[in-house]
Design a protein around this motif. Structure first.
Motif, PDB file in Angstrom:
ATOM      1  N   PHE A 128       0.652  -1.061  -0.487  1.00 51.58           N
ATOM      2  CA  PHE A 128      -0.137  -0.372  -0.196  1.00 51.58           C
ATOM      3  C   PHE A 128       0.841   0.987  -0.263  1.00 51.58           C
ATOM      4  CE2 PHE A 128      -2.530   3.368   2.220  1.00 51.58           C
ATOM      5  CZ  PHE A 128      -3.221   3.182   1.398  1.00 51.58           C
ATOM      6  N   GLU A 129       1.830   1.253   0.541  1.00 51.44           N
ATOM      7  CA  GLU A 129       2.784   2.218   0.568  1.00 51.44           C
ATOM      8  C   GLU A 129       3.514   2.297  -0.526  1.00 51.44           C
ATOM      9  OE1 GLU A 129       5.585   1.200   3.671  1.00 51.44           O
ATOM     10  OE2 GLU A 129       4.206   1.226   5.690  1.00 51.44           O
ATOM     11  N   VAL A 145      -6.380  -3.549  -4.412  1.00 53.84           N
ATOM     12  CA  VAL A 145      -7.210  -3.678  -3.607  1.00 53.84           C
ATOM     13  C   VAL A 145      -7.150  -4.110  -1.953  1.00 53.84           C
ATOM     14  CG1 VAL A 145      -9.744  -3.193  -4.757  1.00 53.84           C
ATOM     15  CG2 VAL A 145      -8.978  -5.200  -4.334  1.00 53.84           C
ATOM     16  N   PHE A 146      -6.976  -3.004  -1.242  1.00 57.13           N
ATOM     17  CA  PHE A 146      -6.396  -2.986   0.324  1.00 57.13           C
ATOM     18  C   PHE A 146      -7.987  -2.964   0.488  1.00 57.13           C
ATOM     19  CE2 PHE A 146      -3.065  -1.162  -2.217  1.00 57.13           C
ATOM     20  CZ  PHE A 146      -2.418  -2.254  -1.537  1.00 57.13           C
ATOM     21  N   PHE A 147      -8.036  -3.550   2.353  1.00 54.01           N
ATOM     22  CA  PHE A 147      -9.700  -3.623   2.758  1.00 54.01           C
ATOM     23  C   PHE A 147      -8.470  -3.607   4.576  1.00 54.01           C
ATOM     24  CE2 PHE A 147      -9.632  -6.247  -0.419  1.00 54.01           C
ATOM     25  CZ  PHE A 147     -11.820  -5.775  -0.921  1.00 54.01           C
ATOM     26  N   ARG A 148      -8.938  -3.216   5.972  1.00 55.77           N
ATOM     27  CA  ARG A 148      -8.808  -2.635   7.113  1.00 55.77           C
ATOM     28  C   ARG A 148      -9.991  -3.293   7.164  1.00 55.77           C
ATOM     29  NH1 ARG A 148      -6.560   3.457   8.225  1.00 55.77           N
ATOM     30  NH2 ARG A 148      -8.616   4.024   7.506  1.00 55.77           N
ATOM     31  N   ILE A 155      -3.719  -1.762   7.960  1.00 59.93           N
ATOM     32  CA  ILE A 155      -4.105  -2.958   6.978  1.00 59.93           C
ATOM     33  C   ILE A 155      -3.907  -4.622   6.848  1.00 59.93           C
ATOM     34  CG2 ILE A 155      -3.980  -3.256   3.840  1.00 59.93           C
ATOM     35  CD1 ILE A 155      -3.045  -0.517   4.301  1.00 59.93           C
ATOM     36  N   TYR A 156      -5.307  -5.499   6.290  1.00 60.45           N
ATOM     37  CA  TYR A 156      -4.891  -6.593   7.011  1.00 60.45           C
ATOM     38  C   TYR A 156      -4.832  -6.882   6.035  1.00 60.45           C
ATOM     39  CZ  TYR A 156      -9.340  -7.591   6.597  1.00 60.45           C
ATOM     40  OH  TYR A 156     -11.255  -7.450   6.583  1.00 60.45           O
ATOM     41  N   HIS A 157      -5.827  -6.990   4.370  1.00 55.63           N
ATOM     42  CA  HIS A 157      -5.984  -7.888   3.359  1.00 55.63           C
ATOM     43  C   HIS A 157      -5.623  -7.201   2.119  1.00 55.63           C
ATOM     44  CE1 HIS A 157      -7.353 -11.272   2.111  1.00 55.63           C
ATOM     45  NE2 HIS A 157      -8.565 -10.381   1.411  1.00 55.63           N
ATOM     46  N   VAL A 158      -4.650  -7.641   1.473  1.00 49.37           N
ATOM     47  CA  VAL A 158      -5.169  -7.112  -0.591  1.00 49.37           C
ATOM     48  C   VAL A 158      -5.338  -8.297  -1.378  1.00 49.37           C
ATOM     49  CG1 VAL A 158      -2.536  -7.943  -0.676  1.00 49.37           C
ATOM     50  CG2 VAL A 158      -3.395  -5.870  -1.749  1.00 49.37           C
ATOM     51  N   GLY A 159      -6.378  -7.627  -2.792  1.00 48.86           N
ATOM     52  CA  GLY A 159      -6.271  -8.828  -3.671  1.00 48.86           C
ATOM     53  C   GLY A 159      -6.320  -8.013  -5.373  1.00 48.86           C
ATOM     54  N   ILE A 160      -6.540  -8.981  -5.779  1.00 44.37           N
ATOM     55  CA  ILE A 160      -6.033  -7.764  -7.453  1.00 44.37           C
ATOM     56  C   ILE A 160      -7.625  -7.908  -8.059  1.00 44.37           C
ATOM     57  CG2 ILE A 160      -5.208  -8.306  -9.287  1.00 44.37           C
ATOM     58  CD1 ILE A 160      -3.080 -10.507  -8.052  1.00 44.37           C
ATOM     59  N   HIS A 187     -17.922  -5.257   1.403  1.00 48.20           N
ATOM     60  CA  HIS A 187     -17.945  -3.151   1.283  1.00 48.20           C
ATOM     61  C   HIS A 187     -17.674  -3.136   2.961  1.00 48.20           C
ATOM     62  CE1 HIS A 187     -20.385   0.031  -0.222  1.00 48.20           C
ATOM     63  NE2 HIS A 187     -20.891  -0.263   1.570  1.00 48.20           N
ATOM     64  N   ARG A 188     -18.438  -3.346   4.273  1.00 48.24           N
ATOM     65  CA  ARG A 188     -17.287  -2.512   5.000  1.00 48.24           C
ATOM     66  C   ARG A 188     -16.575  -2.315   5.449  1.00 48.24           C
ATOM     67  NH1 ARG A 188     -19.646  -6.244   7.629  1.00 48.24           N
ATOM     68  NH2 ARG A 188     -18.534  -7.412   8.490  1.00 48.24           N
ATOM     69  N   ASN A 189     -15.235  -3.676   5.439  1.00 48.50           N
ATOM     70  CA  ASN A 189     -13.822  -3.460   5.727  1.00 48.50           C
ATOM     71  C   ASN A 189     -12.997  -2.524   4.339  1.00 48.50           C
ATOM     72  OD1 ASN A 189     -14.217  -4.769   8.064  1.00 48.50           O
ATOM     73  ND2 ASN A 189     -14.796  -6.378   7.267  1.00 48.50           N
ATOM     74  N   TYR A 190     -13.307  -2.614   3.354  1.00 47.04           N
ATOM     75  CA  TYR A 190     -13.195  -1.884   2.156  1.00 47.04           C
ATOM     76  C   TYR A 190     -11.973  -0.650   2.445  1.00 47.04           C
ATOM     77  CZ  TYR A 190     -11.040   0.500  -2.541  1.00 47.04           C
ATOM     78  OH  TYR A 190     -11.041   1.479  -3.305  1.00 47.04           O
ATOM     79  N   TYR A 191     -10.836  -0.312   2.437  1.00 48.28           N
ATOM     80  CA  TYR A 191      -9.954   0.943   2.585  1.00 48.28           C
ATOM     81  C   TYR A 191      -9.411   1.588   1.151  1.00 48.28           C
ATOM     82  CZ  TYR A 191      -6.626   4.156   4.793  1.00 48.28           C
ATOM     83  OH  TYR A 191      -5.972   4.963   4.495  1.00 48.28           O
ATOM     84  N   ALA A 192      -8.774   1.277   0.464  1.00 45.37           N
ATOM     85  CA  ALA A 192      -8.576   2.335  -0.845  1.00 45.37           C
ATOM     86  C   ALA A 192      -8.107   1.369  -1.363  1.00 45.37           C
ATOM     87  CB  ALA A 192      -7.574   3.109   0.040  1.00 45.37           C
ATOM     88  N   ALA A 193      -7.980   2.170  -2.417  1.00 44.61           N
ATOM     89  CA  ALA A 193      -7.494   1.033  -3.985  1.00 44.61           C
ATOM     90  C   ALA A 193      -6.130   1.771  -4.621  1.00 44.61           C
ATOM     91  CB  ALA A 193      -8.221   0.887  -5.563  1.00 44.61           C
ATOM     92  N   GLY A 194      -5.100   0.557  -4.805  1.00 46.17           N
ATOM     93  CA  GLY A 194      -4.127   1.836  -5.797  1.00 46.17           C
ATOM     94  C   GLY A 194      -3.781   0.596  -7.020  1.00 46.17           C
ATOM     95  N   ARG A 195      -2.475   1.657  -7.895  1.00 46.23           N
ATOM     96  CA  ARG A 195      -2.367   1.091  -9.167  1.00 46.23           C
ATOM     97  C   ARG A 195      -0.657   0.943  -8.665  1.00 46.23           C
ATOM     98  NH1 ARG A 195      -5.025   4.412 -13.169  1.00 46.23           N
ATOM     99  NH2 ARG A 195      -6.633   2.552 -12.745  1.00 46.23           N
ATOM    100  N   VAL A 196      -0.118  -0.031  -9.534  1.00 46.91           N
ATOM    101  CA  VAL A 196       1.966  -0.563  -9.333  1.00 46.91           C
ATOM    102  C   VAL A 196       1.753  -0.361 -10.261  1.00 46.91           C
ATOM    103  CG1 VAL A 196       2.824  -2.207  -9.263  1.00 46.91           C
ATOM    104  CG2 VAL A 196       1.402  -2.731  -8.296  1.00 46.91           C
ATOM    105  N   ALA A 197       3.607   0.401 -10.374  1.00 47.57           N
ATOM    106  CA  ALA A 197       3.641   1.336 -10.915  1.00 47.57           C
ATOM    107  C   ALA A 197       4.726   0.552 -11.855  1.00 47.57           C
ATOM    108  CB  ALA A 197       5.003   2.745 -10.681  1.00 47.57           C
TER     109      ALA A 197
END
Length: 199
Positions: A128-129, A145-148, A155-160, A187-197
């Protein structure tokens, strides 16, 4: 038994195809109609014929659509879809990243290495950083996609993310699977999304 029947049918089809193959006689004059048409029960997937290649791609997309539960436009990244499909059903194993068992970040790192040749950090927090934040309504296939579990929690979980609001991940209660961001838990635990360079 089921596989034996399929093998027998395939062998019979192969044998029959030899009876229907026809090589035109070079002595025939130009414009003469061939006596028999070439027919085979097995398509030629050599890749030289654009029609055959399109058919092959269509079959692949249909397979990924059915397996992953996605509605595809048939122009998505086949390499990503194929790789995720190959990992579906892999059991959850904390701290691992092989097809014998993997946790969420292990799964993501392996897929990114296989599909994009990108080496990611091993933990979801470290990933995430290093991503570029993306708004939820702008997520694209291949974004993370990241979840907390609530404000101020790590953050405790990540998916594609794939598409249709669905993402691939390794869950502790089922291993590698496809889930929806609209499911109440995610839906409840969704935190953010990020794009990998790209590297």
């Amino acid at each position: 038994m089921k596989h034996s029947i399929l093998y027998c049918l395939a062998a019979a089809s192969l044998a029959l195809s030899f009876f229907f193959d026809y090589a035109p006689d070079s002595s025939l004059t130009a414009g003469s109609a061939p006596i028999a048409a070439t027919a085979s029960l097995f398509p030629d997937f050599s890749g030289d014929n654009p029609t055959v290649a399109t058919t092959r791609d269509s079959l692949a997309y249909h397979y990924y659509s059915q397996t992953l539960g996605l509605t595809l436009a048939y122009n998505e990244d086949q390499n990503l879809l194929r790789t995720v499909t190959d990992w579906i059903g892999t059991p959850y194993r904390y701290g691992s990243n092989s097809k014998k068992g993997t946790d969420c970040s292990g799964f993501v790192t392996r897929v990114f290495q296989e599909v994009y040749g990108v080496t990611l950090q091993r933990s979801s927090r470290s990933m995430f950083e290093r991503v570029k934040r993306v708004a939820k309504d702008e997520i694209q296939s291949g974004d993370l996609v990241f979840f907390r579990r609530g404000p101020g929690q790590p953050i405790y979980h990540v998916g594609i993310y794939l598409q249709d609001g669905k993402f691939a991940h390794s869950a502790c209660n089922g291993g590698v699977m496809i889930s929806s961001l609209n499911q109440p838990y995610y839906h409840r635990n969704y935190y953010a999304a990020g794009r990998v360079a790209a590297n």
